[in-house]
Motif scaffolding. Sequence first.
Motif, PDB file in Angstrom:
ATOM      1  N   LYS A  72       0.848  -1.200   0.000  1.00  0.00           N
ATOM      2  CA  LYS A  72       0.000   0.000   0.000  1.00  0.00           C
ATOM      3  C   LYS A  72       0.888   1.256   0.000  1.00  0.00           C
ATOM      4  O   LYS A  72       0.656   2.198  -0.750  1.00  0.00           O
ATOM      5  N   GLU A  73       1.914   1.232   0.856  1.00  0.00           N
ATOM      6  CA  GLU A  73       2.824   2.387   0.935  1.00  0.00           C
ATOM      7  C   GLU A  73       3.614   2.511  -0.369  1.00  0.00           C
ATOM      8  O   GLU A  73       3.862   3.615  -0.844  1.00  0.00           O
ATOM      9  N   ALA A  74       3.994   1.365  -0.927  1.00  0.00           N
ATOM     10  CA  ALA A  74       4.770   1.390  -2.172  1.00  0.00           C
ATOM     11  C   ALA A  74       3.961   2.055  -3.281  1.00  0.00           C
ATOM     12  O   ALA A  74       4.491   2.881  -4.032  1.00  0.00           O
ATOM     13  N   VAL A  75       2.673   1.736  -3.362  1.00  0.00           N
ATOM     14  CA  VAL A  75       1.825   2.360  -4.388  1.00  0.00           C
ATOM     15  C   VAL A  75       1.821   3.882  -4.181  1.00  0.00           C
ATOM     16  O   VAL A  75       1.984   4.647  -5.133  1.00  0.00           O
ATOM     17  N   LEU A  90      -2.431  -6.722  -8.279  1.00  0.00           N
ATOM     18  CA  LEU A  90      -3.483  -5.819  -8.753  1.00  0.00           C
ATOM     19  C   LEU A  90      -4.491  -5.548  -7.634  1.00  0.00           C
ATOM     20  O   LEU A  90      -5.196  -4.546  -7.652  1.00  0.00           O
ATOM     21  N   GLY A  91      -4.520  -6.464  -6.652  1.00  0.00           N
ATOM     22  CA  GLY A  91      -5.428  -6.306  -5.519  1.00  0.00           C
ATOM     23  C   GLY A  91      -5.311  -4.956  -4.839  1.00  0.00           C
ATOM     24  O   GLY A  91      -6.316  -4.347  -4.463  1.00  0.00           O
ATOM     25  N   VAL A  92      -4.087  -4.463  -4.689  1.00  0.00           N
ATOM     26  CA  VAL A  92      -3.904  -3.188  -3.981  1.00  0.00           C
ATOM     27  C   VAL A  92      -4.051  -1.973  -4.898  1.00  0.00           C
ATOM     28  O   VAL A  92      -4.009  -0.835  -4.436  1.00  0.00           O
ATOM     29  N   ILE A  93      -4.219  -2.218  -6.201  1.00  0.00           N
ATOM     30  CA  ILE A  93      -4.467  -1.110  -7.125  1.00  0.00           C
ATOM     31  C   ILE A  93      -5.968  -0.771  -7.144  1.00  0.00           C
ATOM     32  O   ILE A  93      -6.373   0.353  -7.416  1.00  0.00           O
ATOM     33  N   VAL A  96      -7.213   2.413  -5.628  1.00  0.00           N
ATOM     34  CA  VAL A  96      -6.869   3.687  -6.288  1.00  0.00           C
ATOM     35  C   VAL A  96      -7.375   3.773  -7.731  1.00  0.00           C
ATOM     36  O   VAL A  96      -7.549   4.867  -8.262  1.00  0.00           O
ATOM     37  N   VAL A  97      -7.583   2.622  -8.378  1.00  0.00           N
ATOM     38  CA  VAL A  97      -8.176   2.601  -9.731  1.00  0.00           C
ATOM     39  C   VAL A  97      -9.308   1.560  -9.721  1.00  0.00           C
ATOM     40  O   VAL A  97      -9.095   0.400 -10.069  1.00  0.00           O
ATOM     41  N   PRO A  98     -10.513   1.966  -9.300  1.00  0.00           N
ATOM     42  CA  PRO A  98     -11.592   0.984  -9.076  1.00  0.00           C
ATOM     43  C   PRO A  98     -11.917   0.106 -10.296  1.00  0.00           C
ATOM     44  O   PRO A  98     -12.347  -1.034 -10.118  1.00  0.00           O
ATOM     45  N   GLU A  99     -11.660   0.610 -11.511  1.00  0.00           N
ATOM     46  CA  GLU A  99     -11.973  -0.193 -12.713  1.00  0.00           C
ATOM     47  C   GLU A  99     -11.263  -1.547 -12.712  1.00  0.00           C
ATOM     48  O   GLU A  99     -11.777  -2.515 -13.267  1.00  0.00           O
ATOM     49  N   VAL A 100     -10.074  -1.619 -12.111  1.00  0.00           N
ATOM     50  CA  VAL A 100      -9.323  -2.877 -12.197  1.00  0.00           C
ATOM     51  C   VAL A 100      -9.908  -3.964 -11.307  1.00  0.00           C
ATOM     52  O   VAL A 100      -9.537  -5.129 -11.419  1.00  0.00           O
ATOM     53  N   ASN A 173      -8.149  -4.501   0.438  1.00  0.00           N
ATOM     54  CA  ASN A 173      -9.132  -4.058  -0.561  1.00  0.00           C
ATOM     55  C   ASN A 173     -10.480  -4.598  -0.055  1.00  0.00           C
ATOM     56  O   ASN A 173     -10.599  -5.803   0.172  1.00  0.00           O
ATOM     57  N   PRO A 174     -11.462  -3.725   0.151  1.00  0.00           N
ATOM     58  CA  PRO A 174     -12.746  -4.177   0.717  1.00  0.00           C
ATOM     59  C   PRO A 174     -13.363  -5.348  -0.065  1.00  0.00           C
ATOM     60  O   PRO A 174     -14.070  -6.174   0.503  1.00  0.00           O
ATOM     61  N   LEU A 175     -13.056  -5.401  -1.354  1.00  0.00           N
ATOM     62  CA  LEU A 175     -13.566  -6.497  -2.183  1.00  0.00           C
ATOM     63  C   LEU A 175     -13.148  -7.867  -1.635  1.00  0.00           C
ATOM     64  O   LEU A 175     -13.910  -8.829  -1.655  1.00  0.00           O
TER      65      LEU A 175
END
Length: 324
Positions: A72-75, A90-93, A96-100, A173-175
Motif C-alpha cells: 500500500k505504501e509502495a503504491v 493488482l489487488g492493492v491497485i 486507487v483505480v476501481p476499474e481494475v 481491498n474491501p472487495l
Amino acid sequence: MKLQRRLITGLVLAAWLPLSAHAQTVFKSHDTHPAGYPTVAAVESMGKKLDAATKGRLKIQTFPGAVLGQEKEAVEQVQLGAIQMARISLGVIGPVVPEVDVFNMPFVFRDINHMRAVIDGPVGQDLLDKVSASPARLIGLGWMDGGSRSLYTKKPVRSPEDLKGQKIRMMGNPLFVDTMNAMGGNGISMAYGEVFTSLQTGVIDGAENNPPSYFTANHYTTPAKYYSQTHHLIIPEILVMSKVAWDKLSADDQALVKKLAREAQLEQRQLWDKSVADYTAKLKAAGVEFIQIDTKPFYDATEPVRQKYGAKHADLMKRIAAVK
Ligand code: GTR
C-alpha cells in the motif's frame, strides 16, 4: 581572439557532451518478494535489457523483500514519484483505480490459462490503459502471473461451513474482505508483512495465497498447515511506473520500456510455472497437507460479490467470459 574563443567553446562543449550522453536515470523498482522470486527475476532481466538497449542511459535497480515498504505504501510512493516502479498485486491497485477490480473478483477467471489469455489480449491492454489514464498517476506497463490463491488454515477447510468463525487475512481491498465473508469466514484486511506473526500468535486463523508466496513468506512454518484448494482468486500482478518518471521519458524510451515490460510478462510466466511446481513440492515435503475440494459451493457463495462489484463493469465481464 575569435578563434581562441571558439576553441574554448568547442572544448567546453566537447567536455560536456560525453557527460550528458552518459547521464543516467535509475528507476527504483519495488517488490514485496525476496530476491530470486519470479517477479523480481523478471524485472531484473528487464533492467539488464533496458541498460543494454540504452547504453546505460536507463537502468532499473530492484528493491526486493519489501525494503521500500508494504504494497500500500509502495503504491503511494510510486504515485508521488519517490519510487519509480513497482511490481505489485493488482489487488492493492483496486482502491486507487476501481476499474481494475473486475480482475480482482472471486472466480472471475475460469482458470489460470483463461487469465493468461485475457491479460495477453485486448482486455488486458484496455485495463493497463485504464490504469494509465486514471488520475492515480500510475502507468500500467505490463502484467505478471500470480497463479491462483487458495486457503491455508490451522484446521482443514472443505466447505464454506468449515470457515465459520475463522479469521482469515485478506489483502487490503474491501472487495477481498467481502469475498472472505461470502465464503463463510471473517475477512481481516492486513499487510502481507504482518501475516507471519499474526498466524503465529493466533491473531488470525489463516490466510490465502499461491504456493510460492505461502512458502517464501514462511507462512507454512506457522500452525496454518492445511492448504485447501479453493482457487478462489486468480489475481494478476501488475508492473507500474510512476507518471512522474514516465513523463520525463521520450516517446521512443516509453515505447522501449513498454516493449521490455511485455517481454518480462512472458519471461516471468516461464519462471512462475517452475516456481509453483518447486514450491508445491517443498511445501509437501515440509508436511503441508494439500486438500482437493469441490469449489462449486465457494463459487456459488461468492455470486453476490461478483454482482456487487461486477454490475458497473457488465460489458467487461462479458468480454472476459468470451475469451477462450
Ligand atoms: C502475493 C503477491 C504479492 C502480495 C501478496 C499478499 O501473491 O504476489 O504482491 O500481494 O500476495 O497477499 O499481500
